[in-house]
Design a protein around this motif. Structure first.
Motif, PDB file in Angstrom:
ATOM      1  N   VAL A 201       0.849  -1.190   0.000  1.00  0.00           N
ATOM      2  CA  VAL A 201       0.000   0.000   0.000  1.00  0.00           C
ATOM      3  C   VAL A 201       0.878   1.231   0.000  1.00  0.00           C
ATOM      4  O   VAL A 201       1.737   1.397   0.848  1.00  0.00           O
ATOM      5  N   GLN A 202       0.667   2.102  -0.953  1.00  0.00           N
ATOM      6  CA  GLN A 202       1.432   3.332  -1.035  1.00  0.00           C
ATOM      7  C   GLN A 202       0.705   4.396  -0.232  1.00  0.00           C
ATOM      8  O   GLN A 202      -0.210   5.026  -0.743  1.00  0.00           O
ATOM      9  N   ALA A 203       1.133   4.576   1.021  1.00  0.00           N
ATOM     10  CA  ALA A 203       0.366   5.455   1.900  1.00  0.00           C
ATOM     11  C   ALA A 203       0.300   6.889   1.394  1.00  0.00           C
ATOM     12  O   ALA A 203      -0.668   7.597   1.625  1.00  0.00           O
ATOM     13  N   GLY A 204       1.356   7.343   0.707  1.00  0.00           N
ATOM     14  CA  GLY A 204       1.368   8.729   0.269  1.00  0.00           C
ATOM     15  C   GLY A 204       0.724   8.949  -1.083  1.00  0.00           C
ATOM     16  O   GLY A 204       0.694  10.064  -1.606  1.00  0.00           O
ATOM     17  N   GLN A 205       0.203   7.877  -1.634  1.00  0.00           N
ATOM     18  CA  GLN A 205      -0.416   7.959  -2.960  1.00  0.00           C
ATOM     19  C   GLN A 205      -1.909   8.199  -2.795  1.00  0.00           C
ATOM     20  O   GLN A 205      -2.530   7.645  -1.910  1.00  0.00           O
ATOM     21  N   LEU A 206      -2.493   8.993  -3.661  1.00  0.00           N
ATOM     22  CA  LEU A 206      -3.941   9.141  -3.646  1.00  0.00           C
ATOM     23  C   LEU A 206      -4.571   7.862  -4.196  1.00  0.00           C
ATOM     24  O   LEU A 206      -4.110   7.313  -5.204  1.00  0.00           O
ATOM     25  N   ALA A 207      -5.628   7.403  -3.530  1.00  0.00           N
ATOM     26  CA  ALA A 207      -6.304   6.185  -3.987  1.00  0.00           C
ATOM     27  C   ALA A 207      -6.786   6.347  -5.425  1.00  0.00           C
ATOM     28  O   ALA A 207      -6.772   5.403  -6.220  1.00  0.00           O
TER      29      ALA A 207
ATOM     30  N   LEU B 310     -10.654  18.382  -7.087  1.00  0.00           N
ATOM     31  CA  LEU B 310      -9.708  18.693  -8.166  1.00  0.00           C
ATOM     32  C   LEU B 310      -8.497  19.443  -7.622  1.00  0.00           C
ATOM     33  O   LEU B 310      -7.363  19.184  -8.021  1.00  0.00           O
ATOM     34  N   ASP B 311      -8.744  20.355  -6.683  1.00  0.00           N
ATOM     35  CA  ASP B 311      -7.610  21.065  -6.066  1.00  0.00           C
ATOM     36  C   ASP B 311      -6.660  20.078  -5.404  1.00  0.00           C
ATOM     37  O   ASP B 311      -5.435  20.205  -5.505  1.00  0.00           O
ATOM     38  N   LEU B 312      -7.218  19.103  -4.708  1.00  0.00           N
ATOM     39  CA  LEU B 312      -6.387  18.093  -4.044  1.00  0.00           C
ATOM     40  C   LEU B 312      -5.571  17.313  -5.073  1.00  0.00           C
ATOM     41  O   LEU B 312      -4.372  17.084  -4.896  1.00  0.00           O
ATOM     42  N   PHE B 313      -6.231  16.916  -6.166  1.00  0.00           N
ATOM     43  CA  PHE B 313      -5.529  16.162  -7.205  1.00  0.00           C
ATOM     44  C   PHE B 313      -4.400  16.991  -7.796  1.00  0.00           C
ATOM     45  O   PHE B 313      -3.290  16.500  -8.020  1.00  0.00           O
ATOM     46  N   ILE B 319       3.165  17.430  -6.414  1.00  0.00           N
ATOM     47  CA  ILE B 319       4.119  16.836  -5.481  1.00  0.00           C
ATOM     48  C   ILE B 319       4.885  15.724  -6.161  1.00  0.00           C
ATOM     49  O   ILE B 319       6.085  15.595  -6.032  1.00  0.00           O
ATOM     50  N   GLN B 320       4.164  14.872  -6.893  1.00  0.00           N
ATOM     51  CA  GLN B 320       4.811  13.683  -7.431  1.00  0.00           C
ATOM     52  C   GLN B 320       5.750  13.999  -8.570  1.00  0.00           C
ATOM     53  O   GLN B 320       6.651  13.237  -8.864  1.00  0.00           O
ATOM     54  N   SER B 321       5.536  15.133  -9.219  1.00  0.00           N
ATOM     55  CA  SER B 321       6.429  15.424 -10.332  1.00  0.00           C
ATOM     56  C   SER B 321       7.766  15.963  -9.840  1.00  0.00           C
ATOM     57  O   SER B 321       8.766  15.846 -10.504  1.00  0.00           O
ATOM     58  N   THR B 322       7.767  16.527  -8.615  1.00  0.00           N
ATOM     59  CA  THR B 322       9.073  16.849  -8.021  1.00  0.00           C
ATOM     60  C   THR B 322       9.460  15.645  -7.182  1.00  0.00           C
ATOM     61  O   THR B 322       8.678  15.143  -6.420  1.00  0.00           O
ATOM     62  N   ASN B 323      10.676  15.178  -7.353  1.00  0.00           N
ATOM     63  CA  ASN B 323      11.072  13.922  -6.744  1.00  0.00           C
ATOM     64  C   ASN B 323      11.032  13.970  -5.226  1.00  0.00           C
ATOM     65  O   ASN B 323      11.653  14.815  -4.617  1.00  0.00           O
TER      66      ASN B 323
END
Lengths: 274, 421
Positions: A201-207, B310-313, B319-323
């Motif tokens: 489970v990737q806890a920091g990932q959005l479901a 959408l704001d959360l997404f 976040i994920q695009s910066t390592n």
């Protein structure tokens, strides 16, 4: 130890199996330790014994299998070295359980009145295995359907010969054991399969970011799939419940609300705060 | 005030929420009362549970607690705490309702108490989880929660553990430290229960996602996506703003929107007789039909939920695009075997949406809103500074005298009394 010795020792411990956790864990430990090389032999012993012993002992064996499955799957998820990973890829005893499940259940819940003491516990254990994905849901469904398809034993059936019926003492003992085990089962019933392998489970990932169309079931979706089958359809209780919640969230009367129709004019009460 | 008494009276509240029962030490335990109460004991007061807040109230309360922190820092702490709750939840195997309730309790608590850096202090996250576990019948003892927390926060120690699950054995840790943490957890728990006014009746959107989704004849894929969005919605304050059925409808709306956006219009019904996502999205964005009355949810609710999600997404795609560095909870533990790490890494980089796409969807939504109607917000009881300051934490540690914790806001008695009659 050679396979013959392993069999003898296993049967020895198995004959002393009772409902206690201690007894179960001892047997599980031995089975797991001796899986490399003697797994098939040990499984043979299980199949033989489950046909021979008393009805009470048979449910004890099923509870042993429950713990055995849990342990095997945990081991499978946590093996570190590549070599043992390959060896454990089939989940140790899980392959045998899956292959021979019908046979085992047939003996734990034999047809007719004699099997009745074990029916409910067996179904509970199978439901548990289904929710925790010990085996594929379809596999479990097969076995449950098989149990349900049996004719219900009538009350007028002849009493079984004395070797198979239970004495009063045994009945009381069995009631106590069932009480303890149901309590344990109830406490563990909510545990999700993610606990076997939290790293998946990737806890920091959005479901929402996981891919939607995957061949294999994702851990994040297991609970959804279980709930999909068990959640009841929309009914009056739901309607009442959302009325109440809506009132709590938005207590103002709707006529002030830009002329839109009120949700339920006859039901809404004006509150004191208006 | 006796805690046990308070919890017990909480459980039997349903029939009589506004009764004169006071969750204080019962008079049979107290010595004979003096004729005049001493002047330093404050007069009896009441605190009312406010199940839902408006955006304005949330902004007002959050700002009070933010202090010197920036809003960005506050948000980062919030996400970090939510991620930590997900990690412990996965490790223990808590069902979704327990994890989600814990997140909601955490958000509510920090409307009234300032948040510390969750990377350093995990008392409030654990206390929220402890309360939630009790509420949802998935009880775990504080020591068990602490063991899971230490395992996650100290991967080096966890790697040395002999436990097959990789859990830290509490007996290998400094007993004073564990005991201190346990006491902190119990102290925070008490404060947390007060912010909830001991009301344990939280309902979750998840069952409604399935019930309403099926009733609307949405596809299973759409409903599955909506479920996941509902999971993520607990990283925002939406569960404190909207009732669970409305949140569920909103999540179905977002799922349908995202699945149908920029896709060519196909048949209205699929092979199983379910409506297509674009039909569902269209239905939930117009006033026609009976659905608003049926599900007690308005178009403006759905739109508001959509913008927040959408704001959360957008925040997460950025976040994920910066390592991410190894110390943040979102990256795999450095102690995992190489092959597993690689698989997780591949999963991690996969995010189905680009920030630009999501921003474009938001713009389209806004344009449609202004075309059809001004954004309509539902009316609430007026947000007032007095109501919000009911929850001031200025009196921590002081004897507050008799405090009556009421399960519903004043005026809500009407609907429950009607039921009883």
């Amino acid at each position: 130890m050679d396979p013959f010795e392993v069999r003898m020792q296993f049967i020895d411990i198995l004959k002393r199996l009772n409902a206690s956790q201690q007894s179960i864990q001892k047997l599980v430990g031995f089975a797991v330790k001796n899986f490399p090389g003697c797994g098939e032999d040990i499984w043979d012993c299980v199949l033989e014994e489950v046909q021979k012993v008393s009805i009470n002992s048979r449910i004890n064996i099923l509870y042993f299998l429950d713990s055995l499955c849990e342990t095997c799957l945990m081991i499978k998820s946590h093996t570190r070295s590549e070599r043992t990973k390959e060896a454990n890829a089939n989940g140790l005893y899980m392959q045998f359980v899956s292959r021979d499940l019908n046979k085992v259940i047939e003996h734990v819940v034999p047809e007719g009145r004699q099997g009745m003491p074990n029916l409910i516990s067996t179904k509970q254990i199978l439901e548990n295995w289904r929710n925790k994905r010990y085996l594929e849901p379809q596999r479990i469904d097969q076995v449950l359907a098989f149990l349900d398809a049996r004719p219900k034993p009538s009350i007028s059936e002849e009493a079984e010969p004395s070797t198979k019926s239970l004495s009063k003492n045994e009945v009381n003992k069995r009631i106590e054991q069932d009480r303890e085990r149901h309590k344990r089962l109830r406490e563990g019933r909510w545990v999700q399969p993610t606990s076997r392998n939290p790293a998946s489970v990737q806890a920091g990932q959005l479901a929402s970011f996981y891919p939607l169309d995957t061949a294999e079931e994702l851990p994040v979706d297991i609970e959804f799939e279980n709930e999909w089958e068990t959640t009841s359809d929309w009914n009056d209780d739901d309607q009442e419940a959302i009325d109440e919640e809506d009132h709590l969230a938005f207590p103002s009367s709707a006529s002030e609300d830009e002329g839109e129709a009120d949700f339920a004019p006859s039901k809404r009460m004006r509150t004191d705060s208006q | 005030m006796s805690m046990k008494h308070a919890v017990h009276s909480g459980a039997s509240s349903a029939a009589d929420p506004q009764g004169s029962r006071t969750p204080t030490a019962s008079t049979s335990q107290m010595p004979i009362m003096p004729p005049h109460p001493p002047s330093h004991i404050p007069a009896p007061s009441s605190r009312f549970y406010q199940p839902y807040f408006s955006h304005a109230e949330i902004e007002f309360l959050s700002e009070k607690q933010r202090g010197k922190q920036s809003a960005t820092q506050e948000e980062r702490n919030r996400q970090s705490a939510c991620t930590f709750l997900e990690a412990i939840g996965a490790r223990i195997g808590f069902p979704r309702r327990t994890i989600a309730t814990a997140q909601a309790i955490y958000h509510r608590f920090h409307l009234f108490y300032p948040a510390k850096n969750p990377q350093k202090d995990f008392d409030t996250t654990l206390a929220a989880l402890y309360v939630s576990a009790k509420e949802n019948d998935t009880l775990k003892k504080p020591r068990e929660l602490l063991a899971a927390a230490y395992t996650i926060r100290r991967p080096e120690a966890a790697a040395k553990s002999k436990n097959p699950m990789g859990d830290i054995d509490l007996d290998t840790m400094n007993p004073q430290e564990v005991e201190n943490d346990r006491q902190k957890l119990l102290t925070v728990e008490r404060l947390m229960l007060e912010t909830m006014c001991f009301n344990f009746a939280a309902r979750m959107p998840f069952p409604y996602v399935i019930k309403i989704g099926k009733k609307m004849n949405a596809s299973k894929k759409c409903i599955k996506f909506a479920w996941r969005i509902a999971i993520d919605s607990f990283r925002t304050l939406l569960p404190l703003i909207y009732p669970p059925h409305t949140l569920a409808v909103g999540c179905i709306y977002v799922a349908a929107l995202l699945l149908s956006y920029d896709k060519p219009e196909g048949p209205e019904k699929d092979a199983d007789g379910n409506w297509s996502e674009s039909v569902i999205a269209r239905r939930l964005s117009t006033h026609s039909g009976d659905w608003q009355r049926e599900y007690r949810t308005k178009v403006s609710d759905c739109e508001d939920i959509a913008h927040t999600v959408l704001d959360l997404f957008i925040q997460f795609t950025q976040i994920q695009s910066t390592n991410a560095s190894p110390s943040t909870p979102s990256s795999p533990s450095p102690n995992l075997p190489i092959r597993e790490k690689h698989n997780l890494h591949a999963l991690q980089l996969q995010h189905p949406f680009k920030p630009d796409q999501l921003i474009q969807i938001k713009i389209t939504l806004r344009e449609r809103e202004s075309e059809n109607h001004p954004v309509r917000k539902r009316k609430r009881v007026k947000a007032s500074a007095e109501r919000s300051t009911q929850y001031s934490n200025e009196n921590i540690g002081q004897n507050e005298g008799t405090v009556r914790f009421m399960f519903f806001p004043p005026g809500a008695i009407a609907i429950t009394e009607k039921k009883a009659s």
